[in-house]
Design a protein around this motif. Structure first.
Motif, PDB file in Angstrom:
ATOM      1  N   ALA A 188     -61.292  17.228  23.272  1.00  0.00           N
ATOM      2  CA  ALA A 188     -60.222  16.760  22.316  1.00  0.00           C
ATOM      3  C   ALA A 188     -59.239  17.931  22.316  1.00  0.00           C
ATOM      4  N   ALA A 189     -58.177  17.873  22.390  1.00  0.00           N
ATOM      5  CA  ALA A 189     -57.003  19.034  22.099  1.00  0.00           C
ATOM      6  C   ALA A 189     -55.778  18.638  21.218  1.00  0.00           C
ATOM      7  N   THR A 190     -55.392  19.523  20.457  1.00  0.00           N
ATOM      8  CA  THR A 190     -54.419  19.231  19.617  1.00  0.00           C
ATOM      9  C   THR A 190     -52.901  19.544  20.463  1.00  0.00           C
ATOM     10  N   LYS A 191     -51.855  19.143  19.880  1.00  0.00           N
ATOM     11  CA  LYS A 191     -50.712  19.031  20.564  1.00  0.00           C
ATOM     12  C   LYS A 191     -50.094  20.420  20.634  1.00  0.00           C
ATOM     13  N   GLU A 192     -50.472  21.169  19.734  1.00  0.00           N
ATOM     14  CA  GLU A 192     -50.131  22.653  19.829  1.00  0.00           C
ATOM     15  C   GLU A 192     -51.024  23.373  21.197  1.00  0.00           C
ATOM     16  N   GLU A 193     -52.063  23.007  21.161  1.00  0.00           N
ATOM     17  CA  GLU A 193     -52.848  23.543  22.405  1.00  0.00           C
ATOM     18  C   GLU A 193     -52.266  23.282  23.725  1.00  0.00           C
ATOM     19  N   VAL A 194     -51.790  22.162  23.700  1.00  0.00           N
ATOM     20  CA  VAL A 194     -51.337  21.710  25.179  1.00  0.00           C
ATOM     21  C   VAL A 194     -49.758  21.679  25.132  1.00  0.00           C
ATOM     22  N   ALA A 195     -49.026  22.395  24.240  1.00  0.00           N
ATOM     23  CA  ALA A 195     -47.640  21.696  24.085  1.00  0.00           C
ATOM     24  C   ALA A 195     -46.907  22.581  25.580  1.00  0.00           C
ATOM     25  N   ASP A 196     -47.425  23.599  25.851  1.00  0.00           N
ATOM     26  CA  ASP A 196     -46.577  24.321  26.998  1.00  0.00           C
ATOM     27  C   ASP A 196     -46.714  23.595  28.372  1.00  0.00           C
ATOM     28  N   VAL A 197     -47.512  22.549  28.521  1.00  0.00           N
ATOM     29  CA  VAL A 197     -47.524  21.905  29.794  1.00  0.00           C
ATOM     30  C   VAL A 197     -47.086  20.456  29.507  1.00  0.00           C
ATOM     31  N   GLY A 204     -42.665  14.285  22.164  1.00  0.00           N
ATOM     32  CA  GLY A 204     -42.135  13.383  20.971  1.00  0.00           C
ATOM     33  C   GLY A 204     -42.576  12.253  20.752  1.00  0.00           C
ATOM     34  N   THR A 205     -43.508  11.761  21.756  1.00  0.00           N
ATOM     35  CA  THR A 205     -44.077  10.474  21.706  1.00  0.00           C
ATOM     36  C   THR A 205     -45.504  10.258  21.342  1.00  0.00           C
ATOM     37  N   TYR A 206     -46.338  11.357  21.862  1.00  0.00           N
ATOM     38  CA  TYR A 206     -47.706  11.247  21.591  1.00  0.00           C
ATOM     39  C   TYR A 206     -48.441  12.314  20.962  1.00  0.00           C
ATOM     40  N   ASP A 207     -49.441  11.972  20.284  1.00  0.00           N
ATOM     41  CA  ASP A 207     -50.149  12.891  19.335  1.00  0.00           C
ATOM     42  C   ASP A 207     -51.642  13.350  19.561  1.00  0.00           C
ATOM     43  N   VAL A 208     -52.421  12.568  20.424  1.00  0.00           N
ATOM     44  CA  VAL A 208     -53.462  12.410  20.685  1.00  0.00           C
ATOM     45  C   VAL A 208     -53.861  12.900  22.121  1.00  0.00           C
ATOM     46  N   PHE A 209     -54.427  13.817  22.459  1.00  0.00           N
ATOM     47  CA  PHE A 209     -54.657  14.660  23.487  1.00  0.00           C
ATOM     48  C   PHE A 209     -56.244  15.090  24.053  1.00  0.00           C
ATOM     49  N   ALA A 210     -56.447  15.314  25.357  1.00  0.00           N
ATOM     50  CA  ALA A 210     -57.684  15.708  25.633  1.00  0.00           C
ATOM     51  C   ALA A 210     -57.404  16.595  26.807  1.00  0.00           C
ATOM     52  N   CYS A 212     -59.355  19.065  30.131  1.00  0.00           N
ATOM     53  CA  CYS A 212     -60.447  19.215  31.103  1.00  0.00           C
ATOM     54  C   CYS A 212     -60.968  20.552  30.832  1.00  0.00           C
ATOM     55  N   GLY A 213     -62.042  20.770  30.639  1.00  0.00           N
ATOM     56  CA  GLY A 213     -62.625  22.195  30.249  1.00  0.00           C
ATOM     57  C   GLY A 213     -62.595  23.182  31.751  1.00  0.00           C
ATOM     58  N   GLU A 214     -62.728  22.403  32.889  1.00  0.00           N
ATOM     59  CA  GLU A 214     -62.795  23.038  34.084  1.00  0.00           C
ATOM     60  C   GLU A 214     -61.358  23.477  34.674  1.00  0.00           C
ATOM     61  N   CYS A 215     -60.419  22.211  34.975  1.00  0.00           N
ATOM     62  CA  CYS A 215     -59.083  22.441  35.475  1.00  0.00           C
ATOM     63  C   CYS A 215     -58.037  22.596  34.529  1.00  0.00           C
ATOM     64  N   SER A 216     -58.135  22.280  33.129  1.00  0.00           N
ATOM     65  CA  SER A 216     -57.169  22.249  32.313  1.00  0.00           C
ATOM     66  C   SER A 216     -56.273  21.288  32.199  1.00  0.00           C
ATOM     67  N   ARG A 217     -56.555  20.197  33.141  1.00  0.00           N
ATOM     68  CA  ARG A 217     -55.477  19.020  33.041  1.00  0.00           C
ATOM     69  C   ARG A 217     -55.520  18.438  31.588  1.00  0.00           C
ATOM     70  N   VAL A 218     -54.176  17.750  31.304  1.00  0.00           N
ATOM     71  CA  VAL A 218     -54.111  17.278  30.067  1.00  0.00           C
ATOM     72  C   VAL A 218     -54.121  15.778  30.063  1.00  0.00           C
ATOM     73  N   TYR A 219     -54.909  15.015  29.100  1.00  0.00           N
ATOM     74  CA  TYR A 219     -54.639  13.607  29.095  1.00  0.00           C
ATOM     75  C   TYR A 219     -54.042  12.903  27.866  1.00  0.00           C
ATOM     76  N   TRP A 220     -53.189  11.859  28.090  1.00  0.00           N
ATOM     77  CA  TRP A 220     -52.855  11.101  26.809  1.00  0.00           C
ATOM     78  C   TRP A 220     -52.664   9.779  27.023  1.00  0.00           C
ATOM     79  N   ARG A 221     -52.545   9.018  26.220  1.00  0.00           N
ATOM     80  CA  ARG A 221     -52.499   7.373  26.617  1.00  0.00           C
ATOM     81  C   ARG A 221     -50.921   6.928  26.955  1.00  0.00           C
ATOM     82  N   GLY A 222     -50.900   7.253  28.382  1.00  0.00           N
ATOM     83  CA  GLY A 222     -49.470   7.228  28.970  1.00  0.00           C
ATOM     84  C   GLY A 222     -49.290   5.957  29.307  1.00  0.00           C
ATOM     85  N   ALA A 223     -48.282   5.815  30.425  1.00  0.00           N
ATOM     86  CA  ALA A 223     -47.957   4.488  31.149  1.00  0.00           C
ATOM     87  C   ALA A 223     -48.950   3.669  31.580  1.00  0.00           C
TER      88      ALA A 223
END
Length: 246
Positions: A188-197, A204-210, A212-223
């Motif tokens: 789990a990641a906060t919006k502040e932690e991943v804001a730069d990507v 502005g639309t999503y608040d829940v993020f995850a 990856c501990g390996e490649c740093s890719r960020v996930y959210w409930r998108g389209a």
């Protein structure tokens, strides 16, 4: 081969590997008198990864059995779910199974994947080194002796491939815990932690993020989330109660 003649019958599930004329009852096969039964079965088209019991004249024998003249052999398919002893259940997929790899990862299954063709010897060596079940539609690859374990993927349709693997191996499912890009573990990641990507609309639309501990890719409930959720829901409904056997 020019030696003892035996009768060989294959389970219906193995029909995809053998010529039409061998798909009914037992048919005659000529051996060389020295090769193992496992070698004979593979020479007839069936990878040993797909073989369960080998029954000779009513008794189960090992693949190293040397056939004798007149023996009657029944080649059975692997039983399902198939146990994989001695290691945590993990998979390795060849270059042609990228969609299956991503769907397994979506369900939290450890699924390494080679996105480039590194060659059969390297794939088999990685399977052995990391003790992973190699998934492939390449019958020749599955016959390589250095494999730790392997399985033929019977369909070329990703949804059927997924059901085949889940039904055969009954892996423990932990949806949304692995990176579909690299197989790393998500946290789990906060919006502040991943804001730069994040792009402005996403911030502005999503608040829940995850992430990856390996490649740093960020996930959210998108389209695409509804489509992925449908895949997860279907797998959990059919296979979610299964427990890994390894």
């Amino acid at each position: 081969m020019n030696g003892p003649e035996i009768l060989v019958g294959f389970a219906p599930e193995l029909g995809v590997f053998v010529p039409q004329e061998r798909r009914g009852g037992p048919t005659r096969a000529v051996t060389d008198g020295a090769s193992t039964l496992g070698h004979v079965v593979e020479s007839l088209g069936v990878p040993l990864t797909e073989v369960g019991a080998l029954v000779v004249d009513g008794r189960e024998v090992a693949a190293g059995h040397i056939p004798a003249a007149g023996e009657s052999v029944r080649v059975c398919a692997v039983r399902r779910p198939q146990p994989v002893p001695g290691a945590p259940l993990r998979f390795l997929l060849d270059v042609h199974l990228g969609t299956l790899a991503r769907r397994l990862r979506l369900l939290g299954v450890d699924a390494a994947y080679e996105s480039t063709d590194i060659g059969d010897p390297a794939l088999a060596a990685r399977s052995a080194a990391e003790r992973r079940v190699l998934l492939s539609r390449d019958r020749g690859l599955l016959r390589r002796r250095e494999l730790w374990a392997g399985a033929y993927v019977y369909s070329d349709r990703p949804e059927e491939q997924l059901r085949d693997v889940l039904g055969r191996f009954a892996p423990r499912l932990r949806p949304w815990t692995r990176c579909t890009a690299c197989n790393g573990t998500l946290r789990a990641a906060t919006k502040e932690e991943v804001a730069d990507v994040l792009e402005g609309g996403t911030r502005g639309t999503y608040d829940v993020f995850a992430q990856c501990g390996e490649c740093s890719r960020v996930y959210w409930r998108g389209a695409h989330h509804d489509r992925l959720e449908a895949i997860v829901a279907g797998a959990m409904e059919e296979f979610g109660g299964a427990q890994a056997l390894a």
